[in-house]
Design a protein around this motif. Structure first.
Motif, mmCIF file in Angstrom:
data_model
loop_
_atom_site.group_PDB
_atom_site.id
_atom_site.type_symbol
_atom_site.label_atom_id
_atom_site.label_comp_id
_atom_site.label_asym_id
_atom_site.label_seq_id
_atom_site.Cartn_x
_atom_site.Cartn_y
_atom_site.Cartn_z
ATOM 1 N N GLY B 94 0.825 -1.206 0.000
ATOM 2 C CA GLY B 94 0.000 0.000 0.000
ATOM 3 C C GLY B 94 0.860 1.258 0.000
ATOM 4 O O GLY B 94 0.604 2.205 -0.749
ATOM 5 N N LYS B 95 1.908 1.230 0.813
ATOM 6 C CA LYS B 95 2.815 2.382 0.850
ATOM 7 C C LYS B 95 3.531 2.548 -0.483
ATOM 8 O O LYS B 95 3.690 3.666 -0.973
ATOM 9 C CB LYS B 95 3.838 2.202 1.976
ATOM 10 C CG LYS B 95 3.258 2.426 3.364
ATOM 11 C CD LYS B 95 4.329 2.149 4.420
ATOM 12 C CE LYS B 95 3.735 2.165 5.810
ATOM 13 N NZ LYS B 95 4.537 1.350 6.748
ATOM 14 N N ALA B 96 3.995 1.424 -1.025
ATOM 15 C CA ALA B 96 4.710 1.499 -2.304
ATOM 16 C C ALA B 96 3.809 2.067 -3.393
ATOM 17 O O ALA B 96 4.217 2.931 -4.162
ATOM 18 C CB ALA B 96 5.223 0.119 -2.710
ATOM 19 N N LEU B 97 2.559 1.597 -3.428
ATOM 20 C CA LEU B 97 1.627 2.074 -4.457
ATOM 21 C C LEU B 97 1.347 3.565 -4.295
ATOM 22 O O LEU B 97 1.221 4.295 -5.269
ATOM 23 C CB LEU B 97 0.311 1.291 -4.384
ATOM 24 C CG LEU B 97 0.394 -0.159 -4.843
ATOM 25 C CD1 LEU B 97 -0.906 -0.883 -4.526
ATOM 26 C CD2 LEU B 97 0.705 -0.254 -6.329
ATOM 27 N N THR B 98 1.245 3.989 -3.046
ATOM 28 C CA THR B 98 0.964 5.404 -2.781
ATOM 29 C C THR B 98 2.098 6.287 -3.301
ATOM 30 O O THR B 98 1.877 7.346 -3.875
ATOM 31 C CB THR B 98 0.755 5.620 -1.269
ATOM 32 O OG1 THR B 98 -0.319 4.780 -0.848
ATOM 33 C CG2 THR B 98 0.414 7.068 -0.948
ATOM 34 N N VAL B 110 -3.610 10.107 -5.568
ATOM 35 C CA VAL B 110 -4.009 9.401 -4.353
ATOM 36 C C VAL B 110 -4.433 10.454 -3.335
ATOM 37 O O VAL B 110 -3.631 11.293 -2.935
ATOM 38 C CB VAL B 110 -2.851 8.548 -3.787
ATOM 39 C CG1 VAL B 110 -3.250 7.901 -2.472
ATOM 40 C CG2 VAL B 110 -2.421 7.473 -4.785
ATOM 41 N N VAL B 111 -5.697 10.428 -2.934
ATOM 42 C CA VAL B 111 -6.184 11.424 -1.977
ATOM 43 C C VAL B 111 -6.277 10.862 -0.555
ATOM 44 O O VAL B 111 -6.562 11.599 0.381
ATOM 45 C CB VAL B 111 -7.545 12.036 -2.396
ATOM 46 C CG1 VAL B 111 -7.405 12.817 -3.696
ATOM 47 C CG2 VAL B 111 -8.610 10.957 -2.522
ATOM 48 N N GLY B 112 -5.990 9.567 -0.399
ATOM 49 C CA GLY B 112 -6.007 9.020 0.945
ATOM 50 C C GLY B 112 -5.466 7.613 0.995
ATOM 51 O O GLY B 112 -5.614 6.852 0.036
ATOM 52 N N ILE B 113 -4.800 7.272 2.109
ATOM 53 C CA ILE B 113 -4.371 5.893 2.362
ATOM 54 C C ILE B 113 -4.876 5.530 3.760
ATOM 55 O O ILE B 113 -4.766 6.331 4.694
ATOM 56 C CB ILE B 113 -2.851 5.700 2.177
ATOM 57 C CG1 ILE B 113 -2.414 4.309 2.641
ATOM 58 C CG2 ILE B 113 -2.024 6.792 2.831
ATOM 59 C CD1 ILE B 113 -1.016 3.897 2.210
ATOM 60 N N PRO B 118 -2.938 0.891 14.630
ATOM 61 C CA PRO B 118 -2.613 2.134 15.351
ATOM 62 C C PRO B 118 -1.174 2.598 15.112
ATOM 63 O O PRO B 118 -0.904 3.805 15.109
ATOM 64 C CB PRO B 118 -2.806 1.749 16.824
ATOM 65 C CG PRO B 118 -3.664 0.521 16.805
ATOM 66 C CD PRO B 118 -3.345 -0.192 15.534
ATOM 67 N N GLU B 119 -0.249 1.655 14.853
ATOM 68 C CA GLU B 119 1.145 2.082 14.613
ATOM 69 C C GLU B 119 1.290 2.801 13.278
ATOM 70 O O GLU B 119 2.223 3.571 13.072
ATOM 71 C CB GLU B 119 2.136 0.905 14.592
ATOM 72 C CG GLU B 119 2.059 -0.065 15.734
ATOM 73 C CD GLU B 119 1.134 -1.211 15.398
ATOM 74 O OE1 GLU B 119 1.592 -2.137 14.690
ATOM 75 O OE2 GLU B 119 -0.034 -1.179 15.810
ATOM 76 N N GLU B 120 0.393 2.505 12.350
ATOM 77 C CA GLU B 120 0.515 3.106 11.015
ATOM 78 C C GLU B 120 -0.194 4.453 10.911
ATOM 79 O O GLU B 120 0.268 5.356 10.208
ATOM 80 C CB GLU B 120 -0.037 2.155 9.948
ATOM 81 C CG GLU B 120 0.711 0.828 9.828
ATOM 82 C CD GLU B 120 2.143 0.987 9.329
ATOM 83 O OE1 GLU B 120 2.540 2.116 8.963
ATOM 84 O OE2 GLU B 120 2.865 -0.024 9.310
ATOM 85 N N ILE B 121 -1.304 4.590 11.604
ATOM 86 C CA ILE B 121 -2.111 5.810 11.489
ATOM 87 C C ILE B 121 -1.273 7.029 11.883
ATOM 88 O O ILE B 121 -0.600 7.015 12.910
ATOM 89 C CB ILE B 121 -3.394 5.700 12.354
ATOM 90 C CG1 ILE B 121 -4.308 4.615 11.747
ATOM 91 C CG2 ILE B 121 -4.131 7.038 12.448
ATOM 92 C CD1 ILE B 121 -5.436 4.176 12.657
ATOM 93 N N GLY B 122 -1.301 8.039 11.019
ATOM 94 C CA GLY B 122 -0.530 9.250 11.277
ATOM 95 C C GLY B 122 0.787 9.304 10.516
ATOM 96 O O GLY B 122 1.383 10.374 10.381
ATOM 97 N N THR B 123 1.251 8.156 10.005
ATOM 98 C CA THR B 123 2.515 8.124 9.256
ATOM 99 C C THR B 123 2.354 8.881 7.940
ATOM 100 O O THR B 123 1.322 8.791 7.289
ATOM 101 C CB THR B 123 2.927 6.661 8.956
ATOM 102 O OG1 THR B 123 2.977 5.946 10.186
ATOM 103 C CG2 THR B 123 4.279 6.578 8.264
ATOM 104 N N ASP B 124 3.399 9.632 7.570
ATOM 105 C CA ASP B 124 3.377 10.425 6.341
ATOM 106 C C ASP B 124 3.997 9.621 5.201
ATOM 107 O O ASP B 124 5.150 9.213 5.272
ATOM 108 C CB ASP B 124 4.175 11.721 6.584
ATOM 109 C CG ASP B 124 4.121 12.663 5.388
ATOM 110 O OD1 ASP B 124 4.134 12.188 4.236
ATOM 111 O OD2 ASP B 124 4.055 13.889 5.616
ATOM 112 N N ILE B 125 3.214 9.378 4.156
ATOM 113 C CA ILE B 125 3.703 8.641 2.981
ATOM 114 C C ILE B 125 3.791 9.625 1.819
ATOM 115 O O ILE B 125 2.801 9.857 1.115
ATOM 116 C CB ILE B 125 2.754 7.477 2.605
ATOM 117 C CG1 ILE B 125 2.474 6.569 3.797
ATOM 118 C CG2 ILE B 125 3.297 6.672 1.424
ATOM 119 C CD1 ILE B 125 3.687 5.834 4.319
ATOM 120 N N GLY B 126 4.939 10.215 1.675
ATOM 121 C CA GLY B 126 5.134 11.176 0.585
ATOM 122 C C GLY B 126 4.117 12.297 0.593
ATOM 123 O O GLY B 126 3.637 12.714 -0.458
ATOM 124 N N GLY B 127 3.765 12.762 1.780
ATOM 125 C CA GLY B 127 2.838 13.896 1.871
ATOM 126 C C GLY B 127 1.406 13.490 2.169
ATOM 127 O O GLY B 127 0.554 14.344 2.400
#
Lengths: 211, 211
Positions: B94-98, B110-113, B118-127
């Protein structure tokens, strides 16, 4: 015989395999081509024809023995013994592929991931260390690797691929958005995500117009 | 007319588009279907037939104007205006695709991932910030999203997808290794990497047997 199977048939074999895995997990021992049709979405006729390329696996009137058919399919596809593969390009996609579902099949093993970026070399991806491209040939030879996944940028892909055939690679899953030139004995499958996505957008728009 | 185009034709449209982009970059203004054939690997006849589904774009005896055909294809595919999409599942894939090549098309965004971890929520993936699944419907409605890419585990995929159709999603690129049940007006394309890889292994083994 096997070489005559059309690509479209070969593409469906892993689908049958997955369905059989699920059936076996549910303790289903016998399945009709009709029931297989419901599980896969392909017609019963198609399924019978597909499997007939490789031999006679079913019993008329009863169906297929799930365990027997699964073993035959594993053998036909080549998943009955370990396949080593390399991932070339350690960007986000290369890393994802290295960690992703590949590890879920005990007979498919990533034996190396390669990149030329100094920041990436040495990084541990789920137990596999990113190595420089200069190590690629040695790893291919030492592990008898036949399959490579390419995730380098489009403009680097052809150079990477040109060296692979000489090293013994015979099948390439290409994620680089470019058409690769390879010798005749090398099979390339383009898994181009941009193209997948664009043809999907066509259907999204179709629907928009309709409503 | 457009709705009559077979899937196989729709799949080739993005390939033509990429070739045209390359030609235009090389300042090629006119291309014959024969030259397009050499670039794409499809027969000239196939190319003429494919394009004829959507109108008459070439001139007999000279060929296609690259700029004109490119514009027409962008419109046909739906890439002439912005397509918003969401990525559901923020694992490695998912991160790679984003981050991956999606960003390379100015009209695909991509307007949302989304993920529930809980560990992933909040992480910034290229903005783009990973948001909880509970925000999904709101984002889909606010950004008029029609297209979703699914990268959640197989056992979670059906639940995720069942809610999507109600929110307005009409096209799904499914990376989860499972067959999804969707309403008739939703188009699903399965981009199953395990299946791609397994059919590739078949060809690698073919070659091994041959030599």
């Amino acid at each position: 015989m096997r070489r005559n199977a059309p690509k479209s048939v070969v593409k469906r074999l892993p689908v049958y395999l997955r369905i059989l895995d699920n059936l076996i997990r549910r303790d289903v021992e016998i399945i009709s081509s009709r029931a297989l049709s419901e599980e896969t979405g392909f017609t019963a006729e198609q399924i019978r024809k597909d499997l007939a390329y490789f031999g006679a696996f079913g019993t008329r009137g009863t169906g297929y023995n799930t365990g027997y058919l699964r073993e035959k399919l594993l053998k036909i596809i080549g998943l009955d013994k370990q396949t080593n593969l390399v991932v070339i390009g350690a960007g986000h996609l290369g890393k994802a592929l290295t960690r992703y579902n590949i590890s879920k099949n005990p007979y498919v093993k990533v034996v190396g991931i390669f990149d030329n970026s100094p920041e990436e070399i040495g990084t541990d991806i789920g137990g596999i260390i990113i190595r420089p491209m200069s190590d690629l040939e040695e790893v291919i030879k030492n592990h008898n690797v036949r399959v490579a996944m390419i995730t380098v940028p489009a403009d680097a892909a052809q150079d990477v691929v040109s060296g692979l055939a000489d090293s013994g690679i015979t099948a390439i899953l290409n994620f680089a958005p470019t058409k690769l030139k390879v010798p005749e004995n090398v099979y390339v499958h383009n898994a181009d995500l941009t193209i997948e996505l664009q043809s999907l957008i066509y259907y999204a728009m179709e629907d928009e117009k309709q409503h």
